[in-house]
Design a protein around this motif. Structure first.
Motif, PDB file in Angstrom:
ATOM      1  N   PRO A  82      -1.803   1.545   0.931  1.00 19.43           N
ATOM      2  CA  PRO A  82      -1.063   1.811  -0.306  1.00 19.43           C
ATOM      3  C   PRO A  82      -1.932   1.860  -1.562  1.00 19.43           C
ATOM      4  CG  PRO A  82      -0.477  -0.342   0.604  1.00 19.43           C
ATOM      5  CD  PRO A  82      -1.356   0.337   1.602  1.00 19.43           C
ATOM      6  N   GLN A  83      -2.978   1.078  -1.636  1.00 21.05           N
ATOM      7  CA  GLN A  83      -3.856   1.107  -2.807  1.00 21.05           C
ATOM      8  C   GLN A  83      -4.498   2.488  -2.960  1.00 21.05           C
ATOM      9  OE1 GLN A  83      -4.750  -1.372  -4.994  1.00 21.05           O
ATOM     10  NE2 GLN A  83      -3.709  -3.129  -4.118  1.00 21.05           N
ATOM     11  N   VAL A  85      -3.371   5.288  -1.592  1.00 31.20           N
ATOM     12  CA  VAL A  85      -2.314   6.276  -1.793  1.00 31.20           C
ATOM     13  C   VAL A  85      -2.029   6.427  -3.282  1.00 31.20           C
ATOM     14  CG1 VAL A  85       0.143   6.772  -1.431  1.00 31.20           C
ATOM     15  CG2 VAL A  85      -1.261   5.985   0.478  1.00 31.20           C
ATOM     16  N   SER A  86      -1.903   5.316  -3.969  1.00 27.29           N
ATOM     17  CA  SER A  86      -1.625   5.340  -5.410  1.00 27.29           C
ATOM     18  C   SER A  86      -2.731   6.067  -6.176  1.00 27.29           C
ATOM     19  CB  SER A  86      -1.477   3.907  -5.934  1.00 27.29           C
ATOM     20  OG  SER A  86      -1.266   3.916  -7.316  1.00 27.29           O
ATOM     21  N   ALA A  87      -3.969   5.760  -5.854  1.00 28.27           N
ATOM     22  CA  ALA A  87      -5.098   6.397  -6.535  1.00 28.27           C
ATOM     23  C   ALA A  87      -5.146   7.898  -6.241  1.00 28.27           C
ATOM     24  CB  ALA A  87      -6.412   5.735  -6.122  1.00 28.27           C
ATOM     25  N   LEU A  89      -2.622   9.801  -5.318  1.00 28.43           N
ATOM     26  CA  LEU A  89      -1.477  10.462  -5.944  1.00 28.43           C
ATOM     27  C   LEU A  89      -1.764  10.771  -7.408  1.00 28.43           C
ATOM     28  CD1 LEU A  89       1.697   8.654  -4.552  1.00 28.43           C
ATOM     29  CD2 LEU A  89       1.146  11.083  -4.402  1.00 28.43           C
ATOM     30  N   THR A  90      -2.382   9.837  -8.091  1.00 26.82           N
ATOM     31  CA  THR A  90      -2.743  10.058  -9.495  1.00 26.82           C
ATOM     32  C   THR A  90      -3.727  11.214  -9.618  1.00 26.82           C
ATOM     33  OG1 THR A  90      -2.399   7.715  -9.994  1.00 26.82           O
ATOM     34  CG2 THR A  90      -3.755   8.978 -11.542  1.00 26.82           C
TER      35      THR A  90
END
Length: 103
Positions: A82-83, A85-87, A89-90
């Motif tokens: 998840p860490q 994924v967030s990066a 996605l940004t």
């Protein structure tokens, strides 16, 4: 009148051909490919008009930043990170904001 369209792969192949066969630099190869397709009435609004980057080892097929970002994002989702994924996605959203063709 209906405009002709091509796939990103077709455009990239024309750019690679210009680089390999005619010893053009990346910018010149892209410019030539754009001129060639536009003279044929092809709508290039869906095309990323930059030379694809070659991997460091040169063994892979060249890819655009937006496609590499999408691949990295998919891998992070599949691996449940998840860490990352967030990066990704940004970064992916930032790439999509750059140009209509990147969407």
């Amino acid at each position: 009148m209906v405009s002709k369209r091509i796939a990103q792969e077709t455009f990239d192949a024309a750019v690679r051909e210009n680089i390999e066969e005619f010893a053009m630099g990346p910018e010149e190869a892209v410019k030539e490919a754009v001129e060639q397709f536009e003279s044929q009435g092809v709508d290039l609004s869906n095309i990323v008009k930059t030379a694809p980057k070659v991997s460091a080892d040169g063994s892979q097929e060249p890819t655009h930043d937006i496609l590499q970002m999408l691949s990295d994002l998919q891998e992070s989702v599949a691996s449940s990170r998840p860490q990352e994924v967030s990066a990704y996605l940004t970064r992916f959203c930032d790439q999509c904001k750059q140009d209509k063709a990147c969407r």
